[in-house]
Design a protein around this motif. Structure first.
Motif, PDB file in Angstrom:
ATOM      1  N   LYS A  33       0.838  -1.225   0.000  1.00 18.19           N
ATOM      2  CA  LYS A  33       0.000   0.000   0.000  1.00 18.19           C
ATOM      3  C   LYS A  33       0.862   1.260   0.000  1.00 18.19           C
ATOM      4  N   GLU A  34       1.970   1.209   0.759  1.00 22.03           N
ATOM      5  CA  GLU A  34       2.858   2.384   0.787  1.00 22.03           C
ATOM      6  C   GLU A  34       3.473   2.638  -0.587  1.00 22.03           C
ATOM      7  N   ARG A  35       3.899   1.528  -1.235  1.00 20.48           N
ATOM      8  CA  ARG A  35       4.599   1.672  -2.505  1.00 20.48           C
ATOM      9  C   ARG A  35       3.658   1.895  -3.685  1.00 20.48           C
ATOM     10  N   LYS A  83      -7.837  -5.577   6.888  1.00 18.51           N
ATOM     11  CA  LYS A  83      -8.414  -4.369   6.268  1.00 18.51           C
ATOM     12  C   LYS A  83      -7.636  -3.123   6.705  1.00 18.51           C
ATOM     13  N   GLU A  84      -7.329  -3.066   7.990  1.00 17.96           N
ATOM     14  CA  GLU A  84      -6.561  -1.903   8.487  1.00 17.96           C
ATOM     15  C   GLU A  84      -5.189  -1.829   7.812  1.00 17.96           C
ATOM     16  N   ALA A  85      -4.600  -3.002   7.514  1.00 14.79           N
ATOM     17  CA  ALA A  85      -3.272  -3.009   6.883  1.00 14.79           C
ATOM     18  C   ALA A  85      -3.348  -2.568   5.418  1.00 14.79           C
ATOM     19  N   GLY A  86      -4.534  -2.704   4.798  1.00 20.79           N
ATOM     20  CA  GLY A  86      -4.653  -2.244   3.410  1.00 20.79           C
ATOM     21  C   GLY A  86      -5.336  -3.208   2.454  1.00 20.79           C
ATOM     22  N   VAL A  87      -5.802  -4.346   2.946  1.00 19.17           N
ATOM     23  CA  VAL A  87      -6.551  -5.253   2.059  1.00 19.17           C
ATOM     24  C   VAL A  87      -7.847  -4.546   1.649  1.00 19.17           C
ATOM     25  N   ASP A  88      -8.121  -4.556   0.334  1.00 18.12           N
ATOM     26  CA  ASP A  88      -9.314  -3.854  -0.168  1.00 18.12           C
ATOM     27  C   ASP A  88     -10.474  -4.794  -0.458  1.00 18.12           C
ATOM     28  N   SER A  89     -10.150  -6.041  -0.843  1.00 16.54           N
ATOM     29  CA  SER A  89     -11.205  -7.037  -1.069  1.00 16.54           C
ATOM     30  C   SER A  89     -10.534  -8.409  -1.066  1.00 16.54           C
ATOM     31  N   LEU A  90     -11.359  -9.459  -1.152  1.00 17.33           N
ATOM     32  CA  LEU A  90     -10.815 -10.824  -1.115  1.00 17.33           C
ATOM     33  C   LEU A  90     -11.114 -11.550  -2.423  1.00 17.33           C
ATOM     34  N   PRO A  91     -10.168 -12.354  -2.911  1.00 15.73           N
ATOM     35  CA  PRO A  91     -10.440 -13.154  -4.105  1.00 15.73           C
ATOM     36  C   PRO A  91     -11.371 -14.327  -3.764  1.00 15.73           C
TER      37      PRO A  91
END
Ligand code: V47
Length: 394
Positions: free
Chosen positions: A156-158, A191-199
Motif C-alpha cells: 500500500k505504501e509503494r 483491512k486496516e493493513a490495506g486489504v481492499d477485497s478478497l479473491p
C-alpha cells in the motif's frame, strides 16, 4: 503517477441498453421450456431446475437464456482489468489432492519471498500501470500473521493507487488460527493493513463428500461461507469460485451455487462468480481427464442463470483458454479477468495458456466477440488511461 480514485456506490453495473437476443427462445428439450418461462419472467430457479440445466444437452438454448440475462444486466459491455498476481509462498501444510502449486517446507521447488522480494515482484511488469494485485499463497506453517500484514502495508505504501485483492477465505481462517484471533478480528486487521477485497479461491465444491477427496485438510464448505459472511460484515467485498471437472456431480455443483446464492441474499457482498476448470497435471488426481469446452461453457451459462443475485460472471481466460473465454462472452459471462502477469497455480497444473496477456490482446478478444470492452478496476468502475497512468471514473 497521477491517479484519481473516488468512491462509487459499490458494485455499480452498466446501463442495460442493449439486447442482441432478437430471436425467440427455441429448444427441442421440453424440460427447458418452463425454466425459460421463469428466466424470462425474472423468477429464481430451483435446485431441481439447476440439475435439469446440467442434464440437458441443448447448450444453445441454455446459452441463449444466459445471454439474455447477461444482456439484461450489462448490455453489450464486457469487462477486463490490468492486474498482476503475487504468490508470496507456495509452502503449504494442506497437501490438497487438487493442487499442483503447494509444496511441503524444505522440499524441492518450495519458495517463500522475503518481504523486499515480494515488493520487487509487485513492481516488475508494472509498465501497464496495474490497477489490482491479486495476492494468494500457501498455508505456511511458520510465517507469522505479521509477515502478511507487513506485506500488505508495504504494498500500500509503494502502490497506494493499486487495489489489493488478497487472501482467500482458507488463508484467512488459517491465519486467524495461527494468530489466535477470531476470524472477524483477523479480517479487521487485514483491512486496516490495506486489504481492499478478497479473491474467490478455496471454495472448490462445498459438499463434504467431494471436499474429503480433493482438499481434505481445508476448512469445510460452511466455514468458507461463514468466513465470507464475516468479510462482508466488516466491509470487504469478495469473489466466489467453484472448481469443477473432477469428482463432483451435477447435484454437488447446484448445491454449491445455491449455497453461494443464499449467502449473497443475506450480505450482498459477493462481487463476481468465477467457475474454475480443474487442471489435473502434476496433481494427485492426474488420472482424471481435462474438462471439455462444452463443460466450460455450461458452467458459465448455468452460473449466470442460477446466481440471479450476483452482478458479474467471469470467464477466467487463463483457466478456460482465451478461445473459450471469448465464446463465453456470448454464453453468460460479462468479464474475462485481466492481464494477470505471472499466473502460477494453473501453470503448475499444466495450463498451456500464456502466463499473462497484454491489454491490447484482451481488447481484441472482446471486440471479436462483438462486445464493447470496458477496462474496469476491481470494483467495476471504468478506468481511463493515458500512456502509463490511469484514472478511475466516478
Ligand atoms: O482456490 C488450484 C484453484 C484457485 C488447481 O477472485 C486449481 O478474481 C484448477 O481462486 N486446477 C485459485 N484449479 C485461483 C482463484 C482465482 C483465479 C482468478 C480470479 C480469481 C478472483 C480467483 O485455483 C484455488 C483452486 O480452486 N486450483 N489448483 C488445479 N490443479
Amino acid at each position: 503517477m497521477p491517479n484519481t480514485i473516488e468512491t462509487l456506490p459499490p458494485n455499480a453495473i452498466s446501463e442495460p441498453a442493449f439486447a442482441s437476443n432478437r430471436h425467440s427462445f427455441q429448444t427441442d428439450d421440453a424440460r427447458l421450456k418452463p425454466i425459460a418461462d421463469k428466466v424470462l419472467g425474472g423468477e429464481r430457479l430451483s435446485f431441481d431446475e439447476g440439475v435439469t440445466l446440467y442434464r440437458s444437452g441443448d447448450i444453445l438454448a441454455i446459452g441463449w437464456l444466459a445471454n439474455h440475462v447477461r444482456e439484461r444486466m450489462h448490455g453489450n459491455v464486457a469487462y477486463f482489468n490490468v492486474n498482476r498476481h503475487i504468490n508470496p509462498t507456495n509452502v503449504c501444510v494442506a497437501a490438497c489432492r487438487l493442487c499442483a502449486f503447494g509444496r511441503k517446507k524444505d522440499t524441492a521447488g518450495a519458495y517463500t519471498m522475503a518481504l523486499e522480494e515480494a515488493w520487487q515482484t509487485a513492481a516488475s511488469g508494472y509498465t501497464e500501470a496495474v490497477t489490482e494485485f491479486h495476492i494468494v499463497g500457501g498455508l505456511h506453517p511458520d510465517l507469522p500473521f505479521q509477515y502478511f500484514l507487513d506485506l500488505i502495508r508495504g504494498l500500500k505504501e509503494r502502490f497506494p493507487q493499486v487495489h489489493l485483492k488478497a487472501f482467500t477465505m482458507v488463508e484467512v481462517a488459517f491465519l486467524a488460527k495461527r494468530a489466535k484471533l477470531s476470524i472477524e478480528d483477523t479480517l479487521i486487521k487485514m483491512k486496516e493493513a490495506g486489504v481492499d477485497s478478497l479473491p474467490g479461491g478455496g471454495a472448490e465444491i462445498f459438499a463434504d463428500r467431494v471436499r474429503h477427496i480433493i482438499c481434505d485438510h481445508k476448512i469445510d464448505g460452511d466455514q468458507w461461507l461463514d468466513t465470507a459472511r464475516l468479510a462482508h460484515k466488516v466491509g470487504l467485498r469478495s469473489n466466489a469460485t467453484m472448481l469443477y471437472g473432477h469428482v463432483e456431480n451435477e447435484e454437488d455443483r447446484v448445491d454449491h451455487l445455491i449455497r453461494l446464492r443464499a449467502v449473497q441474499d443475506d450480505t450482498g457482498g459477493f462481487q463476481t462468480y468465477i467457475p474454475l476448470a480443474f487442471h489435473p497435471d502434476n496433481t494427485a488426481l492426474e488420472h482424471l481427464p481435462r474438462t471439455t469446452g462444452l463443460l466450460d461453457i455450461k458452467q458459465i451459462a448455468i452460473g449466470r442463470l442460477m446466481l440471479d443475485n450476483f452482478s458479474h460472471v467471469k470467464a477466467y481466460w487463463q483457466m478456460m483458454s482465451p478461445k473459450i473465454a471469448q465464446i463465453a462472452l456470448r454464453f453468460g459471462a460479462d468479464d474475462i479477468d485481466g492481464t494477470v502477469i505471472e499466473e502460477k497455480i494453473y501453470h503448475d497444473a499444466g495450463a498451456t495458456t500464456p502466463q499473462g496477456m497484454r491489454r491490447e490482446e484482451l481488447i481484441r478478444l472482446i471486440r471479436e466477440a462483438g462486445r464493447e470492452p470496458v477496462e474496469r478496476d476491481t470494483m467495476y468502475r471504468p478506468v481511463t488511461r493515458t500512456e502509463n497512468s490511469f484514472t478511475v471514473a466516478v
